[in-house]
Design a protein around this motif. Structure first.
Motif, PDB file in Angstrom:
ATOM      1  N   GLY A  43      54.504   7.953 -40.060  1.00 34.96           N
ATOM      2  CA  GLY A  43      53.496   6.895 -40.256  1.00 34.96           C
ATOM      3  C   GLY A  43      53.528   6.355 -41.675  1.00 34.96           C
ATOM      4  O   GLY A  43      54.544   6.478 -42.374  1.00 34.96           O
ATOM      5  N   MET A  44      52.396   5.776 -42.097  1.00 36.51           N
ATOM      6  CA  MET A  44      52.357   5.116 -43.407  1.00 36.51           C
ATOM      7  C   MET A  44      52.385   6.101 -44.565  1.00 36.51           C
ATOM      8  O   MET A  44      51.676   7.105 -44.535  1.00 36.51           O
ATOM      9  N   GLN A  45      53.212   5.791 -45.573  1.00 29.44           N
ATOM     10  CA  GLN A  45      53.219   6.601 -46.793  1.00 29.44           C
ATOM     11  C   GLN A  45      51.877   6.377 -47.488  1.00 29.44           C
ATOM     12  O   GLN A  45      51.458   5.227 -47.657  1.00 29.44           O
ATOM     13  N   PRO A  46      51.154   7.456 -47.876  1.00 28.81           N
ATOM     14  CA  PRO A  46      49.789   7.285 -48.378  1.00 28.81           C
ATOM     15  C   PRO A  46      49.663   6.402 -49.621  1.00 28.81           C
ATOM     16  O   PRO A  46      48.648   5.717 -49.791  1.00 28.81           O
ATOM     17  N   ASN A  47      50.675   6.379 -50.501  1.00 34.79           N
ATOM     18  CA  ASN A  47      50.539   5.596 -51.745  1.00 34.79           C
ATOM     19  C   ASN A  47      51.028   4.162 -51.596  1.00 34.79           C
ATOM     20  O   ASN A  47      50.482   3.246 -52.204  1.00 34.79           O
ATOM     21  N   THR A  48      52.089   3.971 -50.778  1.00 32.70           N
ATOM     22  CA  THR A  48      52.714   2.648 -50.725  1.00 32.70           C
ATOM     23  C   THR A  48      52.444   1.881 -49.432  1.00 32.70           C
ATOM     24  O   THR A  48      52.628   0.667 -49.383  1.00 32.70           O
ATOM     25  N   GLY A  49      52.044   2.578 -48.363  1.00 36.00           N
ATOM     26  CA  GLY A  49      51.800   1.909 -47.081  1.00 36.00           C
ATOM     27  C   GLY A  49      53.065   1.655 -46.281  1.00 36.00           C
ATOM     28  O   GLY A  49      53.004   1.068 -45.196  1.00 36.00           O
ATOM     29  N   PHE A  50      54.226   2.089 -46.781  1.00 34.56           N
ATOM     30  CA  PHE A  50      55.503   1.910 -46.069  1.00 34.56           C
ATOM     31  C   PHE A  50      55.510   2.793 -44.816  1.00 34.56           C
ATOM     32  O   PHE A  50      55.173   3.978 -44.878  1.00 34.56           O
ATOM     33  N   VAL A  51      55.886   2.180 -43.663  1.00 34.32           N
ATOM     34  CA  VAL A  51      55.853   2.943 -42.396  1.00 34.32           C
ATOM     35  C   VAL A  51      57.178   3.676 -42.184  1.00 34.32           C
ATOM     36  O   VAL A  51      58.242   3.078 -42.279  1.00 34.32           O
ATOM     37  N   ARG A  52      57.061   4.970 -41.866  1.00 33.06           N
ATOM     38  CA  ARG A  52      58.274   5.782 -41.701  1.00 33.06           C
ATOM     39  C   ARG A  52      58.382   6.307 -40.267  1.00 33.06           C
ATOM     40  O   ARG A  52      57.389   6.704 -39.672  1.00 33.06           O
ATOM     41  N   LEU A  98      51.016   4.383 -33.958  1.00 32.71           N
ATOM     42  CA  LEU A  98      51.346   5.614 -34.692  1.00 32.71           C
ATOM     43  C   LEU A  98      51.466   5.381 -36.201  1.00 32.71           C
ATOM     44  O   LEU A  98      51.890   6.273 -36.932  1.00 32.71           O
ATOM     45  N   TRP A  99      51.115   4.193 -36.663  1.00 35.65           N
ATOM     46  CA  TRP A  99      51.258   3.912 -38.095  1.00 35.65           C
ATOM     47  C   TRP A  99      50.363   4.795 -38.958  1.00 35.65           C
ATOM     48  O   TRP A  99      50.623   4.995 -40.131  1.00 35.65           O
ATOM     49  N   ASP A 100      49.261   5.294 -38.370  1.00 33.27           N
ATOM     50  CA  ASP A 100      48.408   6.225 -39.132  1.00 33.27           C
ATOM     51  C   ASP A 100      48.907   7.668 -39.002  1.00 33.27           C
ATOM     52  O   ASP A 100      48.233   8.599 -39.444  1.00 33.27           O
ATOM     53  N   GLY A 101      50.048   7.829 -38.375  1.00 35.11           N
ATOM     54  CA  GLY A 101      50.615   9.174 -38.192  1.00 35.11           C
ATOM     55  C   GLY A 101      50.082   9.825 -36.930  1.00 35.11           C
ATOM     56  O   GLY A 101      49.299   9.220 -36.182  1.00 35.11           O
ATOM     57  N   PHE A 102      50.527  11.052 -36.697  1.00 35.39           N
ATOM     58  CA  PHE A 102      50.007  11.799 -35.548  1.00 35.39           C
ATOM     59  C   PHE A 102      48.570  12.193 -35.843  1.00 35.39           C
ATOM     60  O   PHE A 102      48.291  12.769 -36.902  1.00 35.39           O
ATOM     61  N   HIS A 103      47.662  11.895 -34.920  1.00 36.74           N
ATOM     62  CA  HIS A 103      46.255  12.242 -35.120  1.00 36.74           C
ATOM     63  C   HIS A 103      46.114  13.763 -35.161  1.00 36.74           C
ATOM     64  O   HIS A 103      46.793  14.484 -34.427  1.00 36.74           O
ATOM     65  N   LEU A 104      45.216  14.218 -36.055  1.00 35.42           N
ATOM     66  CA  LEU A 104      45.013  15.655 -36.243  1.00 35.42           C
ATOM     67  C   LEU A 104      44.708  16.373 -34.920  1.00 35.42           C
ATOM     68  O   LEU A 104      45.198  17.482 -34.662  1.00 35.42           O
ATOM     69  N   PRO A 149      62.982   3.072 -49.195  1.00 33.25           N
ATOM     70  CA  PRO A 149      62.816   3.012 -50.658  1.00 33.25           C
ATOM     71  C   PRO A 149      62.466   4.400 -51.193  1.00 33.25           C
ATOM     72  O   PRO A 149      61.804   5.173 -50.493  1.00 33.25           O
ATOM     73  N   SER A 150      62.882   4.706 -52.423  1.00 37.77           N
ATOM     74  CA  SER A 150      62.740   6.082 -52.914  1.00 37.77           C
ATOM     75  C   SER A 150      61.275   6.524 -53.018  1.00 37.77           C
ATOM     76  O   SER A 150      60.952   7.682 -52.741  1.00 37.77           O
ATOM     77  N   THR A 151      60.360   5.620 -53.400  1.00 37.56           N
ATOM     78  CA  THR A 151      58.955   6.041 -53.526  1.00 37.56           C
ATOM     79  C   THR A 151      58.337   6.352 -52.168  1.00 37.56           C
ATOM     80  O   THR A 151      57.423   7.147 -52.062  1.00 37.56           O
ATOM     81  N   SER A 152      58.841   5.695 -51.106  1.00 36.91           N
ATOM     82  CA  SER A 152      58.257   5.904 -49.781  1.00 36.91           C
ATOM     83  C   SER A 152      59.025   6.919 -48.954  1.00 36.91           C
ATOM     84  O   SER A 152      58.452   7.599 -48.103  1.00 36.91           O
ATOM     85  N   GLY A 153      60.320   6.995 -49.179  1.00 36.38           N
ATOM     86  CA  GLY A 153      61.140   7.866 -48.345  1.00 36.38           C
ATOM     87  C   GLY A 153      61.640   9.101 -49.051  1.00 36.38           C
ATOM     88  O   GLY A 153      62.295   9.946 -48.440  1.00 36.38           O
ATOM     89  N   GLY A 154      61.320   9.235 -50.347  1.00 37.96           N
ATOM     90  CA  GLY A 154      61.827  10.367 -51.124  1.00 37.96           C
ATOM     91  C   GLY A 154      61.381  11.710 -50.581  1.00 37.96           C
ATOM     92  O   GLY A 154      62.169  12.649 -50.493  1.00 37.96           O
TER      93      GLY A 154
END
Lengths: 509, 156
Positions: free
Chosen positions: A183-192, A200-206, B31-36
């Motif tokens: 889901g979203m990276q907490p600092n940048t908002g990039f979706v993984r 699922l962008w908020d990740g797997f629900h607890l 990107p490294s900050t998001s995928g590191g």
């Protein structure tokens, strides 16, 4: 530091909250007594239904389950040699043999009174330790918070202070951490990993993770448990409460030093992340052996061993909550579930909670003491009911648990696919268990992962590598490195040496 | 504590290696900050542990006199799921019933699951049917009382 205790007592003594603790205690007694059904599974099943409750109410019910299931995890062991959880294993070893000698009433009574003494000692220690931990936590910045969470995972993963397999423990932590990155990276908002699935962008629900990891495997475990139930159905569990109480008092007079020491050991060990009730019960057992004058009874049925192990593991229960309340970092699966209840209610435990809502912290700690009182009140008559509990057929228990897991999962998100994802997580959990991977580590990794990533990245963005060279952070980095090396040295090296040993080579030739 | 067999070490190692490799490949493009963080986990933690477990499994197979293929793993352990025919049947039934929730609806699919588990455990048919009816009624009342809108499927 101790402000808010009066308010907490008022909250706690409300009939509604007392009823929830009582209900939690009863459910915990049932979960601990049924073979293979753990208190954590019961907590996982009920967690979604706490959505919308007051946070302290839901947590009180969950800690009722946790404390009562820890006590009763040995009841099944004493009655039919199957403990309800790993914390009940030392008592099972001794208690079942005593039970076979016709001393069932004595063992069950010793179990319950020693557990109560343990939970009282543990409660007193938790009241002292929580403010100390909170004072310590207020010195933490972002780097230290992230590193302390990492320290908890290192302790859990390497088994540095227990005897777990460090490779499997760390692998399970790694899987959990990876799950936490979905889901979203907490600092940048990039979706993984799930770019194409907005739900699922908020990740797997607890709730999906908790129900999947604990409630679903429970369903499949029940399929093979019927045979264990037969043994207890024919037992006579009627014994004199008064007579057994007097017998316990005599045991206590002879061993009060040992019982108090095991209580203190359990309290201290319980507060360390990754150890909790299981390590405490073994250390309590060892202390009982060390101080016993009848060492020959150990292994053949020792009542002192039962008292030592039960005092220690129940003393650990209140203290496993201490790192969660003071630092916001759970050190065990049960405290991770309690954290889940807080988060579902929109409350983040940690030092701020003591500053803003001290009564919440004290309500929970005092609630743990009340749970001890409740399991003594309910526990003695419950022994007679235990036989009826085992008459519930898995054929009917399984669809009921499936139904309530599905409702709970759906309630948490209102998202139908969440039910399928939960089942998927559950099936994966079954496979992980078969690979001997501890699912508790997966849960802790998944819960602590986002915190670790967010705090460490933030600390790096603010101060660069130099931020981690400051005394507090650098000390934690060194401790983590030491724990990793110690865990590998203590647990991995001996197993490799064993493989290489001449004895095994000889056997090959 | 049960000791895993060398084959369990190999299987776990292969699984970890596959997971680590997949994670590494996917996160390489981030990107490294998001995928590191997920990259580091996959490449420097999960995959190397997989390699170590594979190494340990191979070592045990080569050096241990009689690899324990069945002893410890088959010992009765109520804490783990045992893959017996009954368990496999239950897993299949639960999986099918869960996926049927969206199509048949919650009440019908859980009712059918109760019917099937009753058959799997060879409970008397009339007892099973009474249980199915009771469970359906309780669930229906529960959902109505708490206004939970579970998928209704065919009942819509």
């Amino acid at each position: 530091m101790y402000t808010g205790i009066g308010d907490a007592l008022l909250i706690l003594l409300s009939p509604m909250n007392l009823s929830w603790i009582a209900l939690g205690t009863l459910l915990g007694l049932i979960a601990g007594t049924l073979p293979g059904v753990s208190g954590v599974s019961m907590m996982a099943l009920l967690l979604p239904f706490t959505f919308g409750m007051e946070p302290e109410t839901s947590v009180l019910m969950l800690i009722g389950i946790y404390a009562a299931s820890t006590y009763s995890s040995s009841t099944g062991g004493i009655l039919y040699n199957i403990p309800g959880g790993a914390a009940g294993v030392p008592t099972t070893m001794e208690g079942y043999k005593l039970s076979m000698k016709g001393r069932t009433g004595e063992v069950l009574s010793t179990d319950i009174y020693a557990s109560f003494i343990g939970s009282t000692i543990g409660f007193v220690c938790a009241v002292v330790l929580t403010p100390l931990f909170i004072t310590f936590a207020t010195l933490f910045g972002t780097a230290e918070r992230g590193l302390f969470a990492l320290l908890a995972l290192a302790l859990v993963g390497t088994g540095a202070l227990s005897r777990a397999d460090p490779l499997r423990g760390l692998l399970a932590v790694g899987i959990g951490l990876l799950v936490g990155t979905v889901g979203m990276q907490p600092n940048t908002g990039f979706v993984r990993f799930v770019e194409g699935y907005p739900q699922l962008w908020d990740g797997f629900h607890l709730v999906w993770i908790i129900v999947g990891l604990y409630a679903i495997p429970q369903i499949f475990r029940l399929a093979t448990l019927e045979k264990y139930f037969h043994a207890v159905r024919e037992m006579d569990l009627h014994y004199g409460f008064g007579e057994e109480f007097r017998r316990f008092l005599s045991l206590f007079r002879r061993n009060r030093g040992m019982i108090i020491r095991t209580g203190l050991i359990g309290s201290i060990v319980g507060a360390l992340p990754g150890l909790g009730t299981v390590a405490s019960s073994w250390l309590g057992y060892q202390e009982a052996y060390r101080s016993s004058k009848a060492k020959e009874e150990f292994g053949n049925g020792s009542i002192e061993a039962v008292a030592g192990a039960e005092t220690a593991n129940n003393a650990a229960v209140p203290n496993t909550i201490v790192p969660l309340l003071s630092l916001g970092i759970p050190g065990s699966a049960a405290s991770a579930l309690i954290l889940g209840a807080f988060l579902l209610a929109g409350v983040q435990p940690g030092p701020q909670m003591m500053a803003v809502n001290p009564e919440k912290v004290w309500t929970i700690l005092l609630g743990l003491f009340f749970t001890g009182v409740f399991f003594v009140i309910f526990g003695l008559p419950f022994h007679r009911v235990a036989i009826y509990v085992t008459k519930v057929k898995p054929a009917f228990l399984i669809p009921a648990i499936v139904a309530f897991s599905a409702i709970g999962t759906f309630l948490a998100t209102g998202f139908e696919e969440g039910i399928y994802i939960t089942l998927g997580i559950g099936l994966v959990a079954v496979l992980l268990e078969r690979m001997y991977l501890p699912v508790a580590n997966v849960l802790l990794g998944a819960i602590l992962g986002p915190t670790i990533e967010k705090e460490l990245l933030l600390a790096y963005q603010i101060g660069g590598v130099g931020r981690f060279m400051q005394p507090g952070a650098a000390s934690l980095v060194l401790i983590i490195a030491a724990i990793l090396l110690w865990g590998l040295y203590k647990n991995l090296l001996p197993s490799l040496v064993e493989i290489w040993s001449p004895k095994s080579s000889q056997r090959v030739s | 504590m049960m000791r895993p067999t060398p084959y369990a070490d190999l299987l776990t190692g292969a699984f970890a290696l596959a997971l680590g490799a997949t994670g590494t490949v996917i996160t390489l493009g981030y990107p490294s900050t998001s995928g590191g963080f997920p990259f580091a986990l996959s490449a420097y933690m999960v995959a190397p542990i997989g390699v170590l477990l594979l190494f340990k499994g191979v070592l045990r197979l080569a050096l241990e006199a009689r690899p324990n293929t069945d002893g410890d793993e088959d010992s009765e352990d109520a804490q783990h799921v045992q893959f017996t025919p009954v368990t496999l049947a239950v897993i299949a039934a639960v999986t099918l019933a869960t996926f049927a929730i969206g199509w048949l609806g919650f009440i019908i699919s859980t009712g059918l699951l109760a019917l099937v588990t009753g058959r799997i455990f060879r409970t008397r048919l009339w007892v099973t049917l009474v249980y199915v009816a009771a469970q359906s009624a309780v669930l229906w009342a529960f959902l109505r009382f708490f206004s939970v809108q579970m998928p209704e499927g065919l009942l819509m």
